[in-house]
Design a protein around this motif. Structure first.
Motif, PDB file in Angstrom:
ATOM      1  N   LYS A   1      -4.673  19.479  34.640  1.00  0.00           N
ATOM      2  CA  LYS A   1      -3.803  18.451  34.466  1.00  0.00           C
ATOM      3  C   LYS A   1      -3.440  18.150  33.073  1.00  0.00           C
ATOM      4  O   LYS A   1      -2.012  17.959  32.788  1.00  0.00           O
ATOM      5  N   SER A   2      -4.291  18.377  32.125  1.00  0.00           N
ATOM      6  CA  SER A   2      -3.980  18.432  30.758  1.00  0.00           C
ATOM      7  C   SER A   2      -2.774  19.402  30.243  1.00  0.00           C
ATOM      8  O   SER A   2      -1.915  19.452  29.467  1.00  0.00           O
TER       9      SER A   2
ATOM     10  N   GLU B   1      -0.945  21.111  32.417  1.00  0.00           N
ATOM     11  CA  GLU B   1       0.320  21.090  33.157  1.00  0.00           C
ATOM     12  C   GLU B   1       1.101  20.130  32.229  1.00  0.00           C
ATOM     13  O   GLU B   1       2.361  20.124  31.743  1.00  0.00           O
ATOM     14  N   LYS B   2       0.593  19.111  31.529  1.00  0.00           N
ATOM     15  CA  LYS B   2       1.165  18.005  30.774  1.00  0.00           C
ATOM     16  C   LYS B   2       1.744  18.737  29.489  1.00  0.00           C
ATOM     17  O   LYS B   2       2.820  18.561  29.165  1.00  0.00           O
ATOM     18  N   ARG B   3       0.766  19.462  29.177  1.00  0.00           N
ATOM     19  CA  ARG B   3       1.060  20.051  27.789  1.00  0.00           C
ATOM     20  C   ARG B   3       2.483  20.919  27.926  1.00  0.00           C
ATOM     21  O   ARG B   3       3.328  21.195  27.166  1.00  0.00           O
ATOM     22  N   ALA B   4       2.595  21.688  29.097  1.00  0.00           N
ATOM     23  CA  ALA B   4       3.553  22.544  29.283  1.00  0.00           C
ATOM     24  C   ALA B   4       4.833  21.720  29.577  1.00  0.00           C
ATOM     25  O   ALA B   4       5.823  22.185  29.130  1.00  0.00           O
ATOM     26  N   ARG B   5       4.850  20.633  30.116  1.00  0.00           N
ATOM     27  CA  ARG B   5       6.005  19.765  30.267  1.00  0.00           C
ATOM     28  C   ARG B   5       6.431  19.194  29.079  1.00  0.00           C
ATOM     29  O   ARG B   5       7.601  19.198  28.562  1.00  0.00           O
ATOM     30  N   GLN B   6       5.386  18.958  28.138  1.00  0.00           N
ATOM     31  CA  GLN B   6       5.838  18.394  26.681  1.00  0.00           C
ATOM     32  C   GLN B   6       6.643  19.530  25.919  1.00  0.00           C
ATOM     33  O   GLN B   6       7.694  19.291  25.358  1.00  0.00           O
ATOM     34  N   THR B   7       5.926  20.674  26.051  1.00  0.00           N
ATOM     35  CA  THR B   7       6.318  22.021  25.109  1.00  0.00           C
ATOM     36  C   THR B   7       7.748  22.187  25.577  1.00  0.00           C
ATOM     37  O   THR B   7       8.902  22.287  24.785  1.00  0.00           O
ATOM     38  N   LYS B   8       8.329  22.013  26.732  1.00  0.00           N
ATOM     39  CA  LYS B   8       9.619  22.366  27.512  1.00  0.00           C
ATOM     40  C   LYS B   8      10.667  21.344  26.703  1.00  0.00           C
ATOM     41  O   LYS B   8      11.616  21.571  26.456  1.00  0.00           O
ATOM     42  N   LYS B   9      10.229  20.047  26.874  1.00  0.00           N
ATOM     43  CA  LYS B   9      10.984  19.130  26.356  1.00  0.00           C
ATOM     44  C   LYS B   9      11.380  19.144  24.881  1.00  0.00           C
ATOM     45  O   LYS B   9      12.037  19.152  24.302  1.00  0.00           O
ATOM     46  N   ARG B  10      10.030  19.305  24.107  1.00  0.00           N
ATOM     47  CA  ARG B  10      10.240  19.476  22.692  1.00  0.00           C
ATOM     48  C   ARG B  10      11.164  20.375  22.167  1.00  0.00           C
ATOM     49  O   ARG B  10      11.698  20.573  21.348  1.00  0.00           O
TER      50      ARG B  10
END
Length: 87
Positions: free
Chosen positions: A5-6, A8-17
């Motif tokens: 889960k962590s 996956e969240k990191r991957a989402r955050q990286t995309k946005k950033r």
């Protein structure tokens, strides 16, 4: 692909950033490019106005860690010198 889960969240955050940083970098490049064009055209009034728009863009990019402090300072210094050197 991320399994935890962590991760996956990191991957989402990286995309946005990445998207946000890319937009900020693009804004700075556009401001600098418009200043370069104004300098090339030889119009000192337009160059001064473009410099007044490029300076806050570069300062903002420093505060959001898109561009390093020294890099922005160097770019501003060189652009300002070129505008001042115009006749």
């Amino acid at each position: 692909m991320a399994q935890h889960k962590s991760a996956e969240k990191r991957a989402r955050q990286t995309k946005k950033r990445t998207a946000v940083n890319r937009a900020r970098r693009s804004k700075v490049r556009t401001a600098v490019k418009s200043l370069e064009t104004a300098i090339a055209s030889g119009d000192k009034a337009a160059a001064t106005a473009a410099l007044k728009k490029a300076q806050p863009a570069l300062d903002k990019s420093v505060s959001t860690s898109v561009v390093q402090k020294r890099t922005a300072s160097r770019k501003l210094s060189r652009l300002n010198a070129r505008v001042k050197a115009m006749a």
